[in-house]
Design an enzyme around this catalytic site. Structure first.
Site, PDB file in Angstrom:
ATOM      1  N   CYS A 235       0.861  -1.197   0.000  1.00 56.45           N
ATOM      2  CA  CYS A 235       0.000   0.000   0.000  1.00 56.45           C
ATOM      3  C   CYS A 235       0.890   1.237   0.000  1.00 56.45           C
ATOM      4  CB  CYS A 235      -0.875   0.028   1.247  1.00 56.45           C
ATOM      5  SG  CYS A 235      -2.334  -0.981   1.103  1.00 56.45           S
ATOM      6  N   ARG A 237       4.130   2.190  -2.630  1.00 53.27           N
ATOM      7  CA  ARG A 237       4.352   2.641  -4.001  1.00 53.27           C
ATOM      8  C   ARG A 237       4.644   1.440  -4.887  1.00 53.27           C
ATOM      9  NH1 ARG A 237       1.962   6.449  -3.010  1.00 53.27           N
ATOM     10  NH2 ARG A 237       2.493   8.646  -3.166  1.00 53.27           N
ATOM     11  N   GLU A 266      -0.006   3.210 -13.226  1.00 51.53           N
ATOM     12  CA  GLU A 266      -1.375   3.337 -12.719  1.00 51.53           C
ATOM     13  C   GLU A 266      -2.228   4.142 -13.696  1.00 51.53           C
ATOM     14  OE1 GLU A 266      -1.209   4.801  -8.679  1.00 51.53           O
ATOM     15  OE2 GLU A 266      -0.177   3.018  -7.994  1.00 51.53           O
ATOM     16  N   HIS A 284      -5.450   2.228  -5.991  1.00 49.16           N
ATOM     17  CA  HIS A 284      -4.764   3.260  -5.195  1.00 49.16           C
ATOM     18  C   HIS A 284      -5.754   3.995  -4.278  1.00 49.16           C
ATOM     19  CE1 HIS A 284      -0.937   5.920  -5.189  1.00 49.16           C
ATOM     20  NE2 HIS A 284      -1.556   6.035  -4.043  1.00 49.16           N
TER      21      HIS A 284
HETATM   22  P1  NAD Z   1       7.446   7.703   6.383  1.00 50.02           P
HETATM   23  O1  NAD Z   1       8.457   8.595   5.763  1.00 50.02           O
HETATM   24  O2  NAD Z   1       6.796   8.107   7.654  1.00 50.02           O
HETATM   25  O3  NAD Z   1       8.091   6.254   6.617  1.00 50.02           O
HETATM   26  C1  NAD Z   1       8.841   5.601   5.645  1.00 50.02           C
HETATM   27  C2  NAD Z   1       9.910   4.809   6.355  1.00 50.02           C
HETATM   28  O4  NAD Z   1      10.583   3.998   5.400  1.00 50.02           O
HETATM   29  C3  NAD Z   1      10.979   5.685   7.033  1.00 50.02           C
HETATM   30  O5  NAD Z   1      11.000   5.443   8.424  1.00 50.02           O
HETATM   31  C4  NAD Z   1      12.265   5.265   6.349  1.00 50.02           C
HETATM   32  O6  NAD Z   1      13.374   5.239   7.228  1.00 50.02           O
HETATM   33  C5  NAD Z   1      11.912   3.862   5.880  1.00 50.02           C
HETATM   34  N1  NAD Z   1      12.792   3.334   4.845  1.00 50.02           N
HETATM   35  C6  NAD Z   1      13.493   4.003   3.893  1.00 50.02           C
HETATM   36  N2  NAD Z   1      14.227   3.133   3.164  1.00 50.02           N
HETATM   37  C7  NAD Z   1      13.980   1.894   3.667  1.00 50.02           C
HETATM   38  C8  NAD Z   1      14.439   0.590   3.335  1.00 50.02           C
HETATM   39  N3  NAD Z   1      15.325   0.377   2.361  1.00 50.02           N
HETATM   40  N4  NAD Z   1      13.961  -0.458   4.055  1.00 50.02           N
HETATM   41  C9  NAD Z   1      13.077  -0.264   5.065  1.00 50.02           C
HETATM   42  N5  NAD Z   1      12.628   0.957   5.420  1.00 50.02           N
HETATM   43  C10 NAD Z   1      13.055   2.011   4.739  1.00 50.02           C
HETATM   44  O7  NAD Z   1       6.364   7.433   5.245  1.00 50.02           O
HETATM   45  P2  NAD Z   1       4.819   7.033   5.448  1.00 50.02           P
HETATM   46  O8  NAD Z   1       4.022   8.264   5.610  1.00 50.02           O
HETATM   47  O9  NAD Z   1       4.729   5.952   6.457  1.00 50.02           O
HETATM   48  O10 NAD Z   1       4.491   6.472   3.971  1.00 50.02           O
HETATM   49  C11 NAD Z   1       4.988   5.222   3.559  1.00 50.02           C
HETATM   50  C12 NAD Z   1       4.668   4.997   2.093  1.00 50.02           C
HETATM   51  O11 NAD Z   1       3.260   4.960   1.897  1.00 50.02           O
HETATM   52  C13 NAD Z   1       5.194   6.071   1.132  1.00 50.02           C
HETATM   53  O12 NAD Z   1       5.649   5.441  -0.042  1.00 50.02           O
HETATM   54  C14 NAD Z   1       3.946   6.887   0.807  1.00 50.02           C
HETATM   55  O13 NAD Z   1       4.040   7.576  -0.417  1.00 50.02           O
HETATM   56  C15 NAD Z   1       2.917   5.778   0.766  1.00 50.02           C
HETATM   57  N6  NAD Z   1       1.519   6.184   0.909  1.00 50.02           N
HETATM   58  C16 NAD Z   1       0.602   5.547   0.130  1.00 50.02           C
HETATM   59  C17 NAD Z   1      -0.735   5.836   0.268  1.00 50.02           C
HETATM   60  C18 NAD Z   1      -1.748   5.161  -0.602  1.00 50.02           C
HETATM   61  O14 NAD Z   1      -2.714   5.787  -0.994  1.00 50.02           O
HETATM   62  N7  NAD Z   1      -1.600   3.895  -0.917  1.00 50.02           N
HETATM   63  C19 NAD Z   1      -1.154   6.796   1.209  1.00 50.02           C
HETATM   64  C20 NAD Z   1      -0.188   7.432   1.992  1.00 50.02           C
HETATM   65  C21 NAD Z   1       1.159   7.113   1.838  1.00 50.02           C
HETATM   66  C1  MLT Z   2      -0.110   9.716  -0.959  1.00 51.45           C
HETATM   67  O1  MLT Z   2       1.077   9.702  -1.277  1.00 51.45           O
HETATM   68  O2  MLT Z   2      -0.579  10.534  -0.164  1.00 51.45           O
HETATM   69  C2  MLT Z   2      -0.997   8.672  -1.527  1.00 51.45           C
HETATM   70  O3  MLT Z   2      -0.471   8.003  -2.565  1.00 51.45           O
HETATM   71  C3  MLT Z   2      -2.418   8.948  -1.591  1.00 51.45           C
HETATM   72  C4  MLT Z   2      -2.968   9.907  -2.601  1.00 51.45           C
HETATM   73  O4  MLT Z   2      -2.847  11.106  -2.459  1.00 51.45           O
HETATM   74  O5  MLT Z   2      -3.618   9.452  -3.515  1.00 51.45           O
END
Ligand code: NAD
Ligand code: MLT
Length: 316
Positions: A235, A237, A266, A284
């Site tokens: 969930c 990227r 996507e 997504h």
């Molecule tokens: P965050 O920055 O709080 O946490 C990410 C963590 O990943 C950090 O603690 C970092 O140290 C760690 N990291 C970096 N490289 C790494 C590696 N090689 N191995 C293990 N850990 C590693 O980010 P977040 O807010 O928790 O978001 C996480 C992901 O979710 C991002 O890719 C964000 O874009 C995605 N996201 C997706 C959706 C969606 O709609 N599906 C929504 C929100 C966020």
């Molecule tokens: C994000 O990075 O916040 C997520 O991928 C969710 C989105 O804005 O669609």
């Protein structure tokens, strides 16, 4: 022009109404809401705006940033800024802001939903009922109780996933190169080096940004070290789990199921994963809740108002 001269802002994706309302009422900013603009339309209109607010659909390329001759800021109502050419923006003196906390809970809840769905094949069973079947044998599942989930990336979302899955009495382990083990131990996650993670897990979920170091984090080599039938969730990227390796692992039985909210492309034109019977795929939807959208819309608007009023700056 100074940053306080942000007078006209374009919103080019679908955002909560609160965003435009805050900009207008608290910032005195003129707002145009045009969700669904084509790239060409955006290119021809962007020159009229000081600010651009997007979600993930609008691709803020170098071409867009260059065409926006008076552009001073790009606001991303969400976490990842992968759809913004941040390097080009920085070169052009354009500030990029995001709202990294606004949708964390929604993304974490969706992840947990996928873990539960994978354990009992809930969407597949519902689909078979819709098709008029009563197939109790086919949908034998397994409990989450006592199983181990590996969480790769223990930042905002990884932490919330861990806390929630612990309520199912799952053992939560993980890996994060930045967050210290003492910190994750406080929310019940024991960290291990990556090489020691694979063989312990019944489920693995990824919550890292997409970086060169995380692209293909789960690949053929990783799958080969996993327990047979491991289930994986992405969930975060598209590309953090190597899609071709995942397909091979599903076909060989090494992977017992995948929950995918994100894809390299996507929407994905390559359909093999989406159509695989053990894959639960979503378009997504991680941030697609009213609460997350309201929070992100309000936060990005508030950040811009603060900027215009010479208050604190929040950058991506
Ligand atoms: P965050 O920055 O709080 O946490 C990410 C963590 O990943 C950090 O603690 C970092 O140290 C760690 N990291 C970096 N490289 C790494 C590696 N090689 N191995 C293990 N850990 C590693 O980010 P977040 O807010 O928790 O978001 C996480 C992901 O979710 C991002 O890719 C964000 O874009 C995605 N996201 C997706 C959706 C969606 O709609 N599906 C929504 C929100 C966020
Ligand atoms: C994000 O990075 O916040 C997520 O991928 C969710 C989105 O804005 O669609």
């Amino acid at each position: 022009m100074s940053l306080s001269d942000i007078r006209r802002v374009l919103i080019s994706d679908s955002l909560a109404p609160a965003c435009a309302q805050i900009l207008r009422t608290q910032g005195g900013i003129e707002v145009t809401e045009s969700p669904g603009l084509t790239h060409q339309q955006l290119l021809s209109q962007i020159q009229d705006y000081d600010g651009l607010i997007v979600r993930s659909a609008t691709k803020v390329t170098a071409e867009v940033l260059t065409a926006g001759s008076r552009l001073k800021l790009v606001g991303r109502a969400g976490t990842g800024v992968d759809n913004v050419d941040v390097e080009c923006a920085t070169k052009n003196g354009i500030i990029v802001m995001n709202t990294p906390t606004g949708n964390s809970i929604s993304a974490a809840e969706l992840t947990c939903g996928l873990v539960l769905s994978l354990s009992r094949q809930i969407p597949q069973a519902a689909e078979s009922m819709r098709a008029g079947k009563w197939d109790r044998k086919k949908f034998m599942g397994s409990e989450l109780y006592g199983k181990t989930i590996g969480i790769l990336g223990l930042g905002r979302i990884g932490k919330e996933v861990a806390i929630r899955m612990q309520s199912f009495q799952m053992r939560t382990i993980g890996y994060d190169p930045i967050i210290p083990a003492e910190v994750t131990a406080q929310f019940g996650v024991q960290q291990f080096p990556l090489e020691e993670i694979w063989e312990q897990c019944d489920y693995i979920t990824v919550h890292t940004p997409l970086l060169p170091s995380t692209t293909g984090l789960i690949n053929d080599a990783a799958f080969s070290k996993c327990k047979q039938g491991v289930k994986v969730i992405n969930c975060a990227r598209g590309g953090i789990i190597d899609e071709a390796a995942l397909l091979r692992a599903l076909q060989s039985g090494q992977c017992g199921g995948a929950g995918l909210d994100v894809f390299i492309e996507e929407p994905p034109r390559e359909r093999a994963l989406v159509e695989h019977p053990l894959v639960i795929s979503l378009p997504h939807l991680g941030a697609s809740t009213e609460e997350a959208q309201n929070r992100c819309g309000e936060e990005i608007a508030q950040q811009i108002v603060d900027l215009v009023k010479d208050r604190a700056l929040v950058g991506a």
